[in-house]
Design an enzyme around this catalytic site. Structure first.
Site, PDB file in Angstrom:
ATOM      1  N   PHE A 110       0.864  -1.179   0.000  1.00  0.00           N
ATOM      2  CA  PHE A 110       0.000   0.000   0.000  1.00  0.00           C
ATOM      3  C   PHE A 110       0.904   1.234   0.000  1.00  0.00           C
ATOM      4  O   PHE A 110       1.901   1.272   0.731  1.00  0.00           O
ATOM      5  CB  PHE A 110      -0.890  -0.001   1.243  1.00  0.00           C
ATOM      6  CG  PHE A 110      -1.917   1.090   1.252  1.00  0.00           C
ATOM      7  CD1 PHE A 110      -3.073   0.980   0.481  1.00  0.00           C
ATOM      8  CD2 PHE A 110      -1.729   2.238   2.012  1.00  0.00           C
ATOM      9  CE1 PHE A 110      -4.016   1.994   0.479  1.00  0.00           C
ATOM     10  CE2 PHE A 110      -2.670   3.258   2.006  1.00  0.00           C
ATOM     11  CZ  PHE A 110      -3.815   3.141   1.236  1.00  0.00           C
TER      12      PHE A 110
ATOM     13  N   ASP B  55       2.280  -5.618   8.228  1.00  0.00           N
ATOM     14  CA  ASP B  55       1.078  -4.785   8.153  1.00  0.00           C
ATOM     15  C   ASP B  55      -0.107  -5.730   8.018  1.00  0.00           C
ATOM     16  O   ASP B  55      -0.210  -6.479   7.048  1.00  0.00           O
ATOM     17  CB  ASP B  55       1.176  -3.854   6.936  1.00  0.00           C
ATOM     18  CG  ASP B  55      -0.026  -2.923   6.800  1.00  0.00           C
ATOM     19  OD1 ASP B  55      -1.131  -3.315   7.219  1.00  0.00           O
ATOM     20  OD2 ASP B  55       0.140  -1.819   6.246  1.00  0.00           O
TER      21      ASP B  55
ATOM     22  N   TYR C  69     -10.580  -0.141  11.147  1.00  0.00           N
ATOM     23  CA  TYR C  69     -11.840   0.272  10.523  1.00  0.00           C
ATOM     24  C   TYR C  69     -12.263  -0.620   9.368  1.00  0.00           C
ATOM     25  O   TYR C  69     -13.299  -0.379   8.748  1.00  0.00           O
ATOM     26  CB  TYR C  69     -11.752   1.722  10.037  1.00  0.00           C
ATOM     27  CG  TYR C  69     -10.525   2.082   9.247  1.00  0.00           C
ATOM     28  CD1 TYR C  69     -10.391   1.719   7.908  1.00  0.00           C
ATOM     29  CD2 TYR C  69      -9.481   2.788   9.843  1.00  0.00           C
ATOM     30  CE1 TYR C  69      -9.253   2.052   7.197  1.00  0.00           C
ATOM     31  CE2 TYR C  69      -8.347   3.124   9.130  1.00  0.00           C
ATOM     32  CZ  TYR C  69      -8.243   2.750   7.807  1.00  0.00           C
ATOM     33  OH  TYR C  69      -7.113   3.074   7.101  1.00  0.00           O
ATOM     34  N   LYS C  70     -11.502  -1.676   9.078  1.00  0.00           N
ATOM     35  CA  LYS C  70     -11.868  -2.610   8.012  1.00  0.00           C
ATOM     36  C   LYS C  70     -12.637  -3.778   8.624  1.00  0.00           C
ATOM     37  O   LYS C  70     -13.781  -3.626   9.020  1.00  0.00           O
ATOM     38  CB  LYS C  70     -10.625  -3.052   7.249  1.00  0.00           C
ATOM     39  CG  LYS C  70      -9.862  -1.890   6.581  1.00  0.00           C
ATOM     40  CD  LYS C  70      -8.691  -2.385   5.772  1.00  0.00           C
ATOM     41  CE  LYS C  70      -7.774  -1.273   5.307  1.00  0.00           C
ATOM     42  NZ  LYS C  70      -8.409  -0.343   4.357  1.00  0.00           N
TER      43      LYS C  70
ATOM     44  N   ARG D 117     -12.739  -4.494  -6.864  1.00  0.00           N
ATOM     45  CA  ARG D 117     -12.462  -5.200  -5.610  1.00  0.00           C
ATOM     46  C   ARG D 117     -13.771  -5.500  -4.880  1.00  0.00           C
ATOM     47  O   ARG D 117     -14.623  -4.629  -4.725  1.00  0.00           O
ATOM     48  CB  ARG D 117     -11.587  -4.349  -4.678  1.00  0.00           C
ATOM     49  CG  ARG D 117     -10.160  -4.194  -5.060  1.00  0.00           C
ATOM     50  CD  ARG D 117      -9.304  -3.752  -3.885  1.00  0.00           C
ATOM     51  NE  ARG D 117      -9.966  -2.804  -2.994  1.00  0.00           N
ATOM     52  CZ  ARG D 117      -9.501  -2.430  -1.801  1.00  0.00           C
ATOM     53  NH1 ARG D 117      -8.361  -2.939  -1.354  1.00  0.00           N
ATOM     54  NH2 ARG D 117     -10.146  -1.556  -1.062  1.00  0.00           N
TER      55      ARG D 117
END
Length: 402
Positions: free
Chosen positions: A128, A197, A222-223, A371
């Site tokens: 990312f 990560d 938050y995922k 996605r």
């Protein structure tokens, strides 16, 4: 196989789903929500908890809540709530700051923990972007050379100059699950530290931080952890490293005597060294409440359902979507798959916009990747079948229903 056959299979799978009952714990509507890998859905009880925080803890108790309402100890308390979800014993995770800030702490601290004379940091070349930006900045600040490398090529790139390796457990574009046990072992065999990560894996699959000897790890909440937009991230510091962990951001809340207000810094014991500034209490307490949905839930059950959902989606797509219109870039092998499916599609942007208009919410990564994230706590098999059918209709040019 006909549409009705897939729909019947979906109904049967939903009827047998051990996690079906957790769906009612979230605020959901008729939308098929397949973007929990970017922002998880709202747990239904969180608004009432936040109302209590606002009216009583802040409104009435005010500053007394740092002690009486447990605000001060929230970072480590909530860290211990997250620990079982990533395979960590208590006392090794602190919740604070953003993922980006914690990546910086972890990478710099890893270079300080590494043996003398090591001047290279390996970084996932497909990472990312922020992780790459932070790693590059950390390398410049510490005098290290940054070496981007594909995760599969890490073992061959490790050497006597490697101080640390920063890797993503799951690739955010493709959903590829990387070999955390094997790559961690390879780093250790070369005398380097492994920093992971976990943003796209925590809450979706077993991680095993302690079992696999991970040194440092970071992740967002938050995922798949459903903590809310911008909810604070977390930092894992393995117990064996805590006494020597030297944070590059030694804030007052990580001081051994934070209210002594001394000019000299003395770090606190344990994972508390990962704290920096004043905790962001409102979002932190929303996260704490959100974690209640995990009570009684097995991460192994979550993983089993995740694989079943993604398998079924790929099967439905293969059956419904016109041949040649999409191609999966997500690995077929379970051992290499996270909890999302990424489809390469020539018209990805307008296709996703039309899907969202039809009530199927995923997202895209430019230029051409659709996605779809599968959160097992609230996504069902009927959702999967509907999403694949809608994708086929969009690509076939079938008008949306009135």
């Amino acid at each position: 196989m006909s549409d009705s056959s897939f729909a019947a299979r979906a109904a049967a799978l939903d009827a047998a789903d051990r996690l079906a009952g957790t769906r009612k714990l979230f605020v959901l509507d008729d939308t098929v929500y397949l973007d929990g890998n970017s922002l998880g859905a709202l747990p239904a009880h969180v608004p009432a908890r936040m109302q209590e925080v606002l009216t009583r803890e802040w409104g009435e108790l005010r500053i007394r809540s740092w002690g009486e309402s447990g605000w001060w100890t929230a970072p480590e308390r909530i860290g211990d709530r997250i620990a079982p979800l990533v395979g960590a014993a208590p006392g090794q995770i602190v919740v604070s700051d953003s993922t980006s800030v914690n990546v910086f702490k972890a990478v710099v601290a890893a270079t300080r923990l590494a043996p003398e004379g090591r001047d290279e940091i390996l970084v996932d070349a497909t990472t990312f972007p922020t992780d790459g930006y932070i790693a590059a900045s950390a390398a410049r600040m510490t005098g290290h050379r940054l070496v981007p490398v594909a995760p599969a090529d890490v073992p061959g790139a490790l050497g006597p100059r490697t101080a640390a390796v920063l890797l993503n457990h799951v690739d955010y574009r493709t959903g590829r699950l990387h070999d955390l046990p094997g790559l961690t072992a390879a780093a250790h065999a070369a005398g380097a530290l492994a920093v992971w990560d976990l943003c796209h894996s925590a809450g979706a699959l077993p991680v095993g931080l302690d079992a696999h000897g991970v040194d440092l790890a970071v992740g967002c909440t938050y995922k798949y952890l459903n903590g809310g937009p911008g909810s604070p991230a977390y930092l894992y510091v393995a117990e064996r490293h805590q006494a020597a962990f030297d944070s590059p951001l030694p804030g007052w809340t990580s001081h051994a005597d934070p209210f002594g207000m001394t000019a000299a810094y003395t770090p606190a014991d344990g994972a508390l060294r990962g704290r920096a500034g004043t905790p962001d209490i409102l979002s932190m307490l929303a996260l704490e409440a959100s974690l209640d949905v995990w009570d009684g839930v097995s991460v192994e059950d979550v993983r089993a359902k995740s694989l079943a959902l993604t398998d079924f989606f790929l099967e439905c797509v293969a059956a419904y979507v016109p041949e040649g219109r999409v191609a999966s870039v997500t690995p077929v092998a379970h051992a290499e798959r996270g909890s999302q499916v990424a489809l390469r599609c020539a018209d990805a942007e307008p296709v996703m916009a039309e899907l969202i208009a039809r009530g199927v919410v995923g997202d895209l990564r430019r230029p051409d990747v659709l996605r779809f994230g599968f959160t097992p706590l609230y996504v069902g098999f009927a959702d999967v079948e509907r999403a694949a059918r809608a994708l086929a209709e969009v690509l076939d040019g079938v008008p949306a229903p009135e």
